[in-house]
Motif scaffolding. Structure first.
Motif, mmCIF file in Angstrom:
data_model
loop_
_atom_site.group_PDB
_atom_site.id
_atom_site.type_symbol
_atom_site.label_atom_id
_atom_site.label_comp_id
_atom_site.label_asym_id
_atom_site.label_seq_id
_atom_site.Cartn_x
_atom_site.Cartn_y
_atom_site.Cartn_z
ATOM 1 N N TYR A 519 0.823 -1.211 0.000
ATOM 2 C CA TYR A 519 0.000 0.000 0.000
ATOM 3 C C TYR A 519 0.859 1.263 0.000
ATOM 4 O O TYR A 519 1.922 1.293 0.598
ATOM 5 N N SER A 520 0.356 2.291 -0.644
ATOM 6 C CA SER A 520 1.063 3.572 -0.709
ATOM 7 C C SER A 520 0.962 4.329 0.607
ATOM 8 O O SER A 520 1.641 5.308 0.803
ATOM 9 N N PHE A 521 0.060 3.868 1.470
ATOM 10 C CA PHE A 521 -0.165 4.570 2.731
ATOM 11 C C PHE A 521 0.550 3.822 3.856
ATOM 12 O O PHE A 521 0.679 2.597 3.827
ATOM 13 N N ASN A 542 -8.708 12.004 6.114
ATOM 14 C CA ASN A 542 -9.752 11.049 6.520
ATOM 15 C C ASN A 542 -9.283 9.610 6.276
ATOM 16 O O ASN A 542 -9.824 8.917 5.420
ATOM 17 N N ILE A 544 -8.478 5.614 6.377
ATOM 18 C CA ILE A 544 -9.402 4.486 6.549
ATOM 19 C C ILE A 544 -9.184 3.825 7.900
ATOM 20 O O ILE A 544 -10.109 3.281 8.495
ATOM 21 N N LEU A 551 1.069 9.368 3.230
ATOM 22 C CA LEU A 551 1.641 8.889 1.974
ATOM 23 C C LEU A 551 3.117 8.580 2.226
ATOM 24 O O LEU A 551 3.807 9.352 2.880
ATOM 25 N N PRO B 173 -5.928 11.550 -3.376
ATOM 26 C CA PRO B 173 -5.426 10.424 -4.166
ATOM 27 C C PRO B 173 -6.542 10.063 -5.147
ATOM 28 O O PRO B 173 -7.681 9.883 -4.733
ATOM 29 N N TYR B 201 -7.365 5.013 -5.522
ATOM 30 C CA TYR B 201 -7.633 4.868 -4.081
ATOM 31 C C TYR B 201 -9.082 5.231 -3.774
ATOM 32 O O TYR B 201 -9.587 6.215 -4.280
ATOM 33 N N ARG B 202 -9.717 4.421 -2.951
ATOM 34 C CA ARG B 202 -11.067 4.779 -2.503
ATOM 35 C C ARG B 202 -11.235 4.445 -1.027
ATOM 36 O O ARG B 202 -10.719 3.443 -0.564
ATOM 37 N N ASN B 203 -11.962 5.301 -0.360
ATOM 38 C CA ASN B 203 -12.164 5.129 1.071
ATOM 39 C C ASN B 203 -13.194 4.026 1.321
ATOM 40 O O ASN B 203 -14.330 4.278 1.672
ATOM 41 N N PHE B 212 -8.787 -0.575 -0.459
ATOM 42 C CA PHE B 212 -8.783 0.887 -0.564
ATOM 43 C C PHE B 212 -7.772 1.361 -1.601
ATOM 44 O O PHE B 212 -7.785 2.500 -2.020
ATOM 45 N N MET B 213 -6.860 0.462 -2.003
ATOM 46 C CA MET B 213 -5.976 0.783 -3.119
ATOM 47 C C MET B 213 -6.135 -0.323 -4.150
ATOM 48 O O MET B 213 -6.177 -1.493 -3.787
#
Lengths: 792, 349
Positions: A519-521, A542, A544, A551, B173, B201-203, B212-213
């Motif tokens: 993941y990029s996060f 916000n 998840i 990032l 994003p 990307y989506r929440n 989410f990615m």
């Protein structure tokens, strides 16, 4: 949203045959609205019949049981029951002994304390068409004409559940009437319009309504209905709601829900006496900040200025378009009601619903921008229904305030040629006209130009392509053929970064690497575990979860996590990832840098993962055809590094990345046991060094002579690349290290390298004396100019 | 100088010695040495032959003939021996029995991630149709990601519940690769033919179908004449290639996206049951793979392309979806877990 096909049949004809119906539903799903699922309501009711109770006598041997004679097929059947709510004349469902209930239970012929019972009277729960199990289902006088008929004929229904997302631009489709129009466009059978409802009220009584925000409430209709009798809804109404998943509350609430499901207009009924009686005033206004209201679901809501309320002179009595207030609710004691049917601004409703966190069937519809027309049609139909089910009567004039005129749809002109231009097929003009007219559009034709006025509720239709979509889908996209498109060729724009990424993947995979995608996060604790700081990492406002808050600026922490995962199952592996890292800039958008991270893990400490990794990096140089060799300068510029076992990687003067053995503390943080080496390369920077040409080098036809040179140096003062660079002769074609030795008899810090030299030129084969001379020369030059280097 | 007889005797002795040497020889390397011993520059025979010129004519002939005969004899002898020795070596190698079912695993090739494999497959297909590959930023402004795509500030997809934000309602994003449509159309004059692969990307909370990615590919064609039929054709050919199945048909299901008009969901024949209906396709015979449509004229106006002259189509989908269908993968989470026990089931470079 659930749609009942039997309800649709009130507006248009659908096939009675299941197979034909299912074929039509398949078409509907492709051309109109996708169907999530089809539910057969009231299945397995073939053995249940409508009957009428003719006679009830007490059971001689049991106080709680009764003996019933029920009419079915003009015959009377004797049944023993313990149900409390039976009465003579009751119309109710009956199953004969031997028959099967939907749940599979077979009703046996029984003898109950000496009396034969030849069947069973059923509750709605036993039939699977409701939740009530307190007594026998009372069908009501309405069904007396069906006595003796199978109950499945009355109640069974094919329910379709549709995907609301696809119709988010179609407020007209949030109703049975709207969906019936779609079916009609497909079947081209018949459409039954509502009879123009007329209202003939002449009561000299008005009810005061004030609209304070005219942009929010554009039309408001209301009427008092007095002397209503609050009771259970008739079975037909309860059943209609139950089929589409709406709970029955009482006759008034059920009637308003029915109208909403039928024509898409939300309505609300207030208990008139609870809001101040007929002298009161209705005010539509913005909510005050921190204004409090208890809603129908018994929850206390604190409102903001994003909300709008329906109020009387002293308090809010409902959140407009979303949910009514508890203290104005219609209950069993209600005598008079005020019925509301209004048009609210879709965007303001959406904001209001979001801010108060309530989504209701009403708010979902209002969010879609309903036509004012629906408010009028809705209340008219509701008045007659409420009068019908509650015995009430009009108690005021119909109030109708249009505070802002609705924008009327524009006429759209469509050139028939454009239909082919967009869809790629010829559709007959006659067919186009039929499709549009069936969708209730007014069309006038001037040769190849159609002037089209969509019905007012079709606010989604704004330009000619919107019309073409209607034509295309109803005509059927399946009728569009597949053929190889013919295009003029156009310029192909190169994408070097994408190509290099692709090549890197192949090179590293061919070198044994498995590509991973993480993941990029990232979050602070993972960074800390890897000895990195959060620094100025970009934050997601916000996230998840706590795990993914920023990032990433490095691929290393996620790589370490992945190594940890796989080290449980494998003793040795090579992993790599190519992904962006994100850095704050002064510009609007962050800087995205494409990074390559490679790791080699070995549980066996004897394996030199560092040098294997270097080998892969050097392969990258060869296979990407970089114009420069990678230079390794011993220094630790990465957080995970062991200082004495790491290097910066340069291409001429540009810092490209780094390579290191991972610090034992970090390995410990990730429970990694063994050797682990990691490298990072900045892929964007590599681009500049790619040599697009590979020029042929001549191959000498003369024999090449191989000589090995054993050179010893002290690693405190020299490194191997320096040593290699010292070994020079014009005729050395190739030189490389074939062996490295440390240990006795060498002194501490001494390393012995065996370097293989290949001598060759283009004129002749070297004689052995010449080579001996060259070797001596090399050794002399090195020894003379460099202290502490000697040969073995 | 030796007299003729003595010389001939010596040559005979040399020959006898040679025969003994050859007979005793048990090794090919030794045999090579024997050969140079008797035929090399410094060998007795060579030297002797070099002296023949000093003898008178008659002797010359006799010595010459004799020494040639001896040379021939030795050479034949060596050849014979060489054959024997080589055969012995061959036999030795041949006689070694191996268990052919054994194997080593010294050659360890890694693998490209399945998503990259599928993405390469997609891009290769569209490259062959003359599409360029476009790349752009993952972190976008709301204008590129939403507004320019006809999704105004009130569009539900822009909710914080659906979209991550770096700055509220402004920097995010990207939620889809459709932003690349806008970037491309601003940069390039029509005709345009691009395919844009990338991360989005989506929440959304992760479950077996959501992450989410994830990845998307976005196609865009803008030209003076492009139509729904072209879109259907390109997609049919590409999907047939990707699934390596010529029988695949596709169908367009009416749908709604703000940036296309008409809009479709694109279904393909279920590859598992060939359209007969099975568990994978919930007995529909069709599986949903991607979305597409004709670019909305408003989108074209937003990037200063005249919709009266140009039109185009766009499509987009996820490589994960194609992989799930092609390889019957049960859970989308596997793609980002990076368990080698998963990754090594899809070896490809």
């Amino acid at each position: 949203m659930k749609i009942s096909t039997s309800w649709i049949k009130e507006y248009t004809d659908l096939p009675n045959n299941k197979k034909d119906l299912y074929n039509l539903l398949d078409k509907f799903a492709q051309q109109c609205i996708d169907i999530d699922q089809i539910i057969e309501y009231g299945e397995g009711l073939d053995d249940v019949f409508v009957s009428k109770i003719k006679k009830i006598i007490n059971h001689p041997n049991a106080e709680k049981l009764k003996i019933v004679e029920a009419e079915i097929d003009n015959k009377n059947l004797q049944i023993v029951t313990g149900a409390p709510n039976i009465y003579v004349g009751m119309i109710c469902p009956l199953i004969k002994s031997g028959g099967k209930l939907p749940n599979g239970m077979v009703i046996e012929k029984k003898n109950l304390r000496g009396i034969d019972s030849n069947g069973m009277l059923c509750s709605e729960k036993e039939l699977g068409i409701g939740n009530d199990h307190t007594g026998i289902m009372d069908l009501g006088e309405y069904y007396s004409k069906h006595i003796g008929e199978k109950i499945s004929k009355i109640f069974s229904d094919t329910i379709i559940e549709i995907d609301n997302k696809i119709i988010s631009n179609r407020p007209d489709l949030f109703s049975h009437r709207g969906i019936a129009r779609e079916f009609f466009a497909l079947t081209k059978t018949k459409i039954y319009f509502d009879k123009e409802n007329k209202l003939d009220i002449n009561i000299d009584k008005d009810f005061k309504v004030s609209i304070l925000d005219k942009d929010f409430c554009t039309r408001y209709l209301g009427i008092i209905i007095k002397n209503v009798e609050i009771k259970e809804s008739p079975v037909w109404l309860k059943q209609k709601l139950n089929r589409v998943g709406v709970n029955s509350i009482n006759n008034i609430v059920d009637a308003t829900n029915y109208i909403m499901l039928d024509i898409g207009q939300p309505l609300h009924a207030f208990d008139l006496d609870k809001i101040g009686g007929d002298k009161s005033e209705i005010i539509v206004r913005k909510a005050k900040s921190n204004e409090i209201i208890e809603t129908l679901d018994s929850k206390r809501r604190i409102l903001t200025e994003e909300n709008y309320v329906i109020a009387n002179n002293n308090r809010a009595i409902g959140i407009a378009g979303i949910m009514g207030g508890k203290d104005s609710e219609v209950d069993d004691n209600t005598k008079n009601i005020f019925l509301e049917s209004a048009t609210f601004d879709s965007i303001k409703i959406r904001k209001s619903s979001k801010s108060v966190k309530i989504k209701t069937d009403a708010s979902i519809r209002y969010e879609k921008n309903l036509s004012q027309k629906f408010a009028y049609e809705g209340i008219l139909k509701a008045i007659s229904l409420i009068k019908d089910v509650s015995c009430g009567e009009e108690g005021s004039n119909l109030i109708d305030i249009i505070s802002k005129k609705e924008k009327l749809n524009n006429e759209i002109s469509l050139d028939i040629k454009k239909v082919k231009q967009i869809l790629g097929i010829d559709i007959d003009k006659k067919e186009i006209l039929e499709i549009l007219e069936n969708l209730n559009m007014e069309v006038s034709v001037k040769s190849d130009i159609l002037n089209i006025l969509p019905p007012q509720e079709r606010k989604d239709i704004k330009e000619d392509v919107d019309i073409i979509e209607e034509i295309g889908r109803i005509y059927g996209y399946n009728n569009i053929p597949v053929r190889l498109p013919v295009y003029e060729s156009s310029e192909i724009i190169p994408n070097p970064l994408y190509e290099i990424e692709k090549k890197l993947r192949t090179i590293i995979a061919a070198s044994g690497g498995y590509e991973i995608k993480t993941y990029s996060f990232i979050n602070e604790s993972l960074l800390k575990q890897s000895n990195y700081e959060l620094g100025d990492s970009i934050k997601i406002i916000n996230p998840i979860s706590d795990e993914f808050t920023h990032l990433r600026q490095t691929l290393v922490p996620s790589m370490l996590k992945t190594v940890n995962l796989n080290a449980k199952n494998y003793d040795y592996f090579r992993l790599f990832e190519i992904a962006n890292t994100y850095f704050k800039t002064k510009e609007e958008l962050p800087d995205e840098k494409l990074n390559l991270c490679i790791s080699i893990y070995s549980k066996n400490k004897e394996i030199g993962t560092f040098f294997e990794l270097k080998n892969i990096i050097d392969n990258i140089k060869e296979y990407l055809n970089l114009s420069e060799d990678f230079n390794y300068i011993k220094e630790s510029n990465s957080e995970e590094a062991i200082k004495t076992q790491s290097a910066s990687i340069y291409l001429s003067d540009t810092l490209i990345g780094n390579i290191t053995n991972v610090h034992p503390q970090i390995k410990d943080n990730f429970n990694i046991i063994g050797n682990l080496s990691i490298c990072n390369l900045n892929v964007d920077l590599l681009l500049k060094y790619i040599n697009k040409n590979r020029l042929y080098k001549a191959i000498s036809q003369y024999q090449e002579i191989t000589e090995d040179l054993n050179v010893v140096y002290n690693k405190k003062f020299y490194n191997s690349s320096q040593i290699l660079s010292l070994i020079n002769d014009d005729n050395i074609r190739e030189k490389y290290i074939i062996d490295i030795y440390e240990g006795k008899p060498l002194k501490e810090n001494e390393i012995s390298l065996t370097v293989r030299l290949k001598f060759q030129n283009f004129e002749r084969t070297f004689r052995s004396e010449e080579i001996k001379g060259k070797m001596a020369n090399i050794k002399d030059t090195i020894s003379k100019n460099n202290k502490g280097i000697y040969f073995r | 100088m030796l007299d003729r007889k003595k010389l001939i005797n010596q040559i005979s002795t040399e020959r006898d010695q040679a025969i003994i040497d050859i007979d005793d020889c048990k090794d090919l390397e030794v045999l090579k040495k024997i050969h140079s011993k008797y035929f090399g520059k410094d060998s007795y025979l060579s030297k002797t032959i070099s002296q023949i010129k000093n003898y008178d004519k008659k002797d010359k002939i006799e010595i010459g003939q004799f020494s040639n005969k001896v040379k021939g004899e030795i050479q034949n002898k060596i050849k014979e021996k060489e054959l024997i020795l080589k055969n012995r070596v061959f036999l030795h190698e041949i006689e070694r029995d191996i268990d052919v079912t054994l194997s080593t695993n010294n050659i360890n090739i890694g693998s490209i991630h399945p998503i990259s494999q599928m993405m390469d497959n997609i891009t290769d297909n569209f490259k062959s149709f003359g599409f360029s590959i476009a790349s752009g930023p993952e972190i976008e402004t709301d204008w590129f990601c939403f507004q320019a795509l006809n999704m105004d500030i009130h569009h539900p997809a822009r909710d914080m519940q659906d979209t991550f934000y770096i700055e509220e309602n402004h920097i995010l994003p990207r939620t889809h690769t459709s932003s690349m449509q806008i970037r491309t159309m601003l940069k390039q004059k029509p005709p345009i033919r691009i395919l844009a692969p990338g991360k989005v990307y989506r929440n959304e909370n992760a479950d077996s179908r959501h992450s989410f990615m994830f990845y998307q590919y976005e196609g865009l064609v803008i030209d003076k004449s492009t139509n729904v039929s072209d879109l259907k054709s390109f997609l049919t050919i590409a999907l047939r290639n990707i699934f390596e199945n010529d029988k695949i048909e596709i169908r367009f299901r009416h749908s709604y996206f703000p940036y296309t008009e008409p809009s479709f969901e694109v279904d393909a024949t279920c590859i598992l049951c060939q359209g007969k209906g099975c568990n994978v396709c919930s007995n529909k015979g069709w599986i949903e793979l991607l979305g597409g449509g004709m670019v909305h004229p408003q989108v074209l106006r937003n990037v200063n392309i005249d919709p009266e002259i140009y039109q185009g189509f766009a499509f987009g989908g996820g490589p994960e979806r194609l992989l799930i269908v092609k390889n019957m993968i049960q859970d989308t989470r596997y793609f980002f877990e990076n368990d080698l026990r998963f990754l090594n089931q899809f070896k490809q470079i």
